[in-house]
Design a protein around this motif. Structure first.
Motif, PDB file in Angstrom:
ATOM      1  N   GLU A 157       0.833  -1.211   0.000  1.00 11.95           N
ATOM      2  CA  GLU A 157       0.000   0.000   0.000  1.00 11.95           C
ATOM      3  C   GLU A 157       0.865   1.257   0.000  1.00 11.95           C
ATOM      4  OE1 GLU A 157      -3.993  -1.444   2.404  1.00 11.95           O
ATOM      5  OE2 GLU A 157      -2.195  -0.928   3.551  1.00 11.95           O
ATOM      6  N   GLN A 158       1.929   1.254   0.778  1.00  6.35           N
ATOM      7  CA  GLN A 158       2.842   2.398   0.822  1.00  6.35           C
ATOM      8  C   GLN A 158       3.501   2.606  -0.547  1.00  6.35           C
ATOM      9  OE1 GLN A 158       5.523   1.516   4.042  1.00  6.35           O
ATOM     10  NE2 GLN A 158       3.986   1.949   5.615  1.00  6.35           N
ATOM     11  N   ARG A 159       3.900   1.512  -1.207  1.00  2.08           N
ATOM     12  CA  ARG A 159       4.511   1.616  -2.545  1.00  2.08           C
ATOM     13  C   ARG A 159       3.518   2.188  -3.550  1.00  2.08           C
ATOM     14  NH1 ARG A 159       7.052  -3.311  -1.174  1.00  2.08           N
ATOM     15  NH2 ARG A 159       5.397  -4.482  -2.178  1.00  2.08           N
ATOM     16  N   ARG A 160       2.278   1.693  -3.529  1.00  3.17           N
ATOM     17  CA  ARG A 160       1.255   2.212  -4.449  1.00  3.17           C
ATOM     18  C   ARG A 160       0.999   3.702  -4.207  1.00  3.17           C
ATOM     19  NH1 ARG A 160      -1.027  -2.899  -3.566  1.00  3.17           N
ATOM     20  NH2 ARG A 160      -2.382  -2.081  -1.941  1.00  3.17           N
ATOM     21  N   ASP A 161       0.953   4.095  -2.939  1.00  5.50           N
ATOM     22  CA  ASP A 161       0.743   5.514  -2.616  1.00  5.50           C
ATOM     23  C   ASP A 161       1.915   6.367  -3.102  1.00  5.50           C
ATOM     24  OD1 ASP A 161      -1.673   4.892  -1.452  1.00  5.50           O
ATOM     25  OD2 ASP A 161      -0.968   5.136   0.620  1.00  5.50           O
ATOM     26  N   THR A 162       3.126   5.883  -2.905  1.00  6.16           N
ATOM     27  CA  THR A 162       4.314   6.624  -3.351  1.00  6.16           C
ATOM     28  C   THR A 162       4.324   6.727  -4.871  1.00  6.16           C
ATOM     29  OG1 THR A 162       5.586   5.911  -1.428  1.00  6.16           O
ATOM     30  CG2 THR A 162       6.843   6.665  -3.350  1.00  6.16           C
ATOM     31  N   GLU A 163       4.030   5.638  -5.545  1.00  8.80           N
ATOM     32  CA  GLU A 163       3.988   5.643  -7.010  1.00  8.80           C
ATOM     33  C   GLU A 163       2.918   6.620  -7.509  1.00  8.80           C
ATOM     34  OE1 GLU A 163       3.807   2.457 -10.711  1.00  8.80           O
ATOM     35  OE2 GLU A 163       3.537   1.736  -8.661  1.00  8.80           O
ATOM     36  N   ALA A 164       1.761   6.622  -6.878  1.00  7.21           N
ATOM     37  CA  ALA A 164       0.673   7.535  -7.269  1.00  7.21           C
ATOM     38  C   ALA A 164       1.061   8.989  -6.996  1.00  7.21           C
ATOM     39  CB  ALA A 164      -0.615   7.178  -6.531  1.00  7.21           C
ATOM     40  N   ARG A 165       1.737   9.231  -5.878  1.00  5.85           N
ATOM     41  CA  ARG A 165       2.177  10.601  -5.554  1.00  5.85           C
ATOM     42  C   ARG A 165       3.197  11.094  -6.578  1.00  5.85           C
ATOM     43  NH1 ARG A 165       3.954   9.731  -0.639  1.00  5.85           N
ATOM     44  NH2 ARG A 165       6.152  10.158  -0.961  1.00  5.85           N
ATOM     45  N   ILE A 166       4.112  10.221  -6.992  1.00  5.24           N
ATOM     46  CA  ILE A 166       5.095  10.583  -8.012  1.00  5.24           C
ATOM     47  C   ILE A 166       4.385  10.873  -9.331  1.00  5.24           C
ATOM     48  CG2 ILE A 166       6.996   9.709  -9.439  1.00  5.24           C
ATOM     49  CD1 ILE A 166       7.908   8.121  -6.893  1.00  5.24           C
ATOM     50  N   LEU A 167       3.441  10.035  -9.709  1.00  6.20           N
ATOM     51  CA  LEU A 167       2.729  10.230 -10.974  1.00  6.20           C
ATOM     52  C   LEU A 167       1.925  11.537 -10.958  1.00  6.20           C
ATOM     53  CD1 LEU A 167       2.239   9.011 -13.747  1.00  6.20           C
ATOM     54  CD2 LEU A 167       0.331   7.724 -12.762  1.00  6.20           C
ATOM     55  N   ALA A 168       1.274  11.834  -9.848  1.00  7.36           N
ATOM     56  CA  ALA A 168       0.528  13.096  -9.734  1.00  7.36           C
ATOM     57  C   ALA A 168       1.479  14.290  -9.840  1.00  7.36           C
ATOM     58  CB  ALA A 168      -0.248  13.142  -8.410  1.00  7.36           C
ATOM     59  N   ALA A 169       2.630  14.199  -9.191  1.00  6.63           N
ATOM     60  CA  ALA A 169       3.626  15.278  -9.271  1.00  6.63           C
ATOM     61  C   ALA A 169       4.151  15.413 -10.695  1.00  6.63           C
ATOM     62  CB  ALA A 169       4.774  15.015  -8.294  1.00  6.63           C
ATOM     63  N   ALA A 170       4.355  14.288 -11.374  1.00  3.82           N
ATOM     64  CA  ALA A 170       4.833  14.326 -12.763  1.00  3.82           C
ATOM     65  C   ALA A 170       3.795  14.985 -13.659  1.00  3.82           C
ATOM     66  CB  ALA A 170       5.135  12.905 -13.252  1.00  3.82           C
ATOM     67  N   ARG A 171       2.534  14.636 -13.490  1.00  4.59           N
ATOM     68  CA  ARG A 171       1.483  15.255 -14.310  1.00  4.59           C
ATOM     69  C   ARG A 171       1.471  16.769 -14.117  1.00  4.59           C
ATOM     70  NH1 ARG A 171      -2.373  10.439 -13.219  1.00  4.59           N
ATOM     71  NH2 ARG A 171      -2.207   9.365 -15.212  1.00  4.59           N
ATOM     72  N   GLU A 172       1.516  17.194 -12.882  1.00  4.73           N
ATOM     73  CA  GLU A 172       1.490  18.630 -12.596  1.00  4.73           C
ATOM     74  C   GLU A 172       2.731  19.311 -13.195  1.00  4.73           C
ATOM     75  OE1 GLU A 172       2.586  22.237 -10.971  1.00  4.73           O
ATOM     76  OE2 GLU A 172       3.608  20.463 -10.232  1.00  4.73           O
ATOM     77  N   THR A 173       3.898  18.696 -13.059  1.00  6.05           N
ATOM     78  CA  THR A 173       5.138  19.307 -13.543  1.00  6.05           C
ATOM     79  C   THR A 173       5.191  19.320 -15.063  1.00  6.05           C
ATOM     80  OG1 THR A 173       6.242  18.535 -11.525  1.00  6.05           O
ATOM     81  CG2 THR A 173       7.657  19.281 -13.327  1.00  6.05           C
ATOM     82  N   PHE A 174       4.858  18.203 -15.705  1.00  8.66           N
ATOM     83  CA  PHE A 174       4.827  18.177 -17.172  1.00  8.66           C
ATOM     84  C   PHE A 174       3.782  19.165 -17.713  1.00  8.66           C
ATOM     85  CE2 PHE A 174       6.648  13.728 -16.973  1.00  8.66           C
ATOM     86  CZ  PHE A 174       7.799  14.010 -17.676  1.00  8.66           C
ATOM     87  N   ALA A 175       2.640  19.263 -17.051  1.00  6.22           N
ATOM     88  CA  ALA A 175       1.587  20.193 -17.505  1.00  6.22           C
ATOM     89  C   ALA A 175       2.058  21.640 -17.388  1.00  6.22           C
ATOM     90  CB  ALA A 175       0.304  19.988 -16.693  1.00  6.22           C
ATOM     91  N   ARG A 176       2.807  21.935 -16.342  1.00  9.57           N
ATOM     92  CA  ARG A 176       3.266  23.308 -16.114  1.00  9.57           C
ATOM     93  C   ARG A 176       4.482  23.655 -16.969  1.00  9.57           C
ATOM     94  NH1 ARG A 176       6.764  24.509 -12.168  1.00  9.57           N
ATOM     95  NH2 ARG A 176       6.236  22.601 -11.066  1.00  9.57           N
ATOM     96  N   LEU A 177       5.415  22.706 -17.141  1.00 16.56           N
ATOM     97  CA  LEU A 177       6.689  23.013 -17.800  1.00 16.56           C
ATOM     98  C   LEU A 177       6.855  22.406 -19.185  1.00 16.56           C
ATOM     99  CD1 LEU A 177       9.094  22.471 -14.752  1.00 16.56           C
ATOM    100  CD2 LEU A 177       8.123  24.630 -15.582  1.00 16.56           C
ATOM    101  N   GLY A 178       6.064  21.397 -19.513  1.00 10.87           N
ATOM    102  CA  GLY A 178       6.267  20.687 -20.767  1.00 10.87           C
ATOM    103  C   GLY A 178       7.346  19.627 -20.607  1.00 10.87           C
ATOM    104  N   TYR A 179       7.512  18.815 -21.631  1.00 12.33           N
ATOM    105  CA  TYR A 179       8.458  17.701 -21.564  1.00 12.33           C
ATOM    106  C   TYR A 179       9.903  18.183 -21.438  1.00 12.33           C
ATOM    107  CZ  TYR A 179      10.996  13.459 -22.602  1.00 12.33           C
ATOM    108  OH  TYR A 179      11.865  12.399 -22.519  1.00 12.33           O
ATOM    109  N   GLU A 180      10.303  19.079 -22.307  1.00  9.84           N
ATOM    110  CA  GLU A 180      11.704  19.481 -22.386  1.00  9.84           C
ATOM    111  C   GLU A 180      12.219  20.090 -21.082  1.00  9.84           C
ATOM    112  OE1 GLU A 180      13.631  18.598 -24.886  1.00  9.84           O
ATOM    113  OE2 GLU A 180      11.890  17.750 -25.921  1.00  9.84           O
ATOM    114  N   ARG A 181      11.409  20.895 -20.420  1.00  9.88           N
ATOM    115  CA  ARG A 181      11.873  21.607 -19.225  1.00  9.88           C
ATOM    116  C   ARG A 181      11.650  20.839 -17.930  1.00  9.88           C
ATOM    117  NH1 ARG A 181       8.773  26.761 -19.679  1.00  9.88           N
ATOM    118  NH2 ARG A 181       9.452  27.007 -17.538  1.00  9.88           N
ATOM    119  N   THR A 182      10.925  19.733 -17.983  1.00 10.24           N
ATOM    120  CA  THR A 182      10.696  18.929 -16.789  1.00 10.24           C
ATOM    121  C   THR A 182      11.910  18.042 -16.535  1.00 10.24           C
ATOM    122  OG1 THR A 182       8.301  18.944 -17.018  1.00 10.24           O
ATOM    123  CG2 THR A 182       9.251  17.111 -15.780  1.00 10.24           C
TER     124      THR A 182
END
Length: 184
Positions: free
Chosen positions: A9-34
């Motif tokens: 459960e902790q691994r799934r939560d960490t993986e989901a938190r990373i994915l949510a952070a990646a979505r927010e960062t890619f959405a804000r900065l785009g691929y090249e700048r992330t």
């Protein structure tokens, strides 16, 4: 009373938190700048953990950019499409923004957008009882995409601050016109 969580459960939560952070960062900065480091910092983990779960920036992007299949709700096509648009206006479509921000400069984002758009266009076209349904579906899709890009990415106009109700109300006659069978 503390709830003891399993390692899985902790691994799934960490993986989901990373994915949510990646979505927010890619959405804000785009691929090249992330960067992996930026995603890790946003998720509150170290960069090695991001790499452990996702292997590469490309794989992380691929997962972050995975668009859900948009189903066309039941009912009149104009109202179904306006309902879909309202949902995107009320709740920022982060996965879509990941793709939209990067699709002009990154081949994977472009591929992901075309794949999702192809199915979406087909569903819209199937719901329109007109000989030129594909053209009408393309126009509707372009309007929805343009509104989302302006509201969340470009913020060039008052779309960024307009209420979803106002936008939907103004677009209703246009969508009704595009989804009705024209008189012969």
């Amino acid at each position: 009373m503390s709830q003891h969580r399993t390692r899985a459960e902790q691994r799934r939560d960490t993986e989901a938190r990373i994915l949510a952070a990646a979505r927010e960062t890619f959405a804000r900065l785009g691929y090249e700048r992330t960067t992996i480091r930026a995603v890790a910092a946003s998720a509150g983990v170290n960069a090695g953990l991001v790499m452990h779960y996702y292997g590469s920036k490309e794989e992380l992007f691929s997962r972050a950019a995975k668009l859900p299949d948009d189903e066309l709700p039941a009912g009149h096509p104009a109202e179904a499409l306006l309902s879909t648009l309202r949902r995107r206006l009320d709740d920022e479509p982060v996965a879509s923004l990941v793709v939209l921000r990067s699709m002009l400069t990154h081949a994977e984002a472009s591929k992901e957008f075309r794949a999702a758009a192809s199915g979406w266009l087909g569903r819209i076209g199937d719901a329109i009882p007109a000989q030129d349904a594909d053209l009408r579906a393309g126009l509707i899709s372009a309007i929805i995409t343009g509104v989302v890009i302006d509201r969340y990415l470009l913020k060039l106009s008052s779309l960024a601050d307009a209420s979803a109700d106002d936008i939907v109300s103004l677009l209703r006659p246009c969508f009704e016109s595009l989804t009705n069978d024209p008189p012969h």
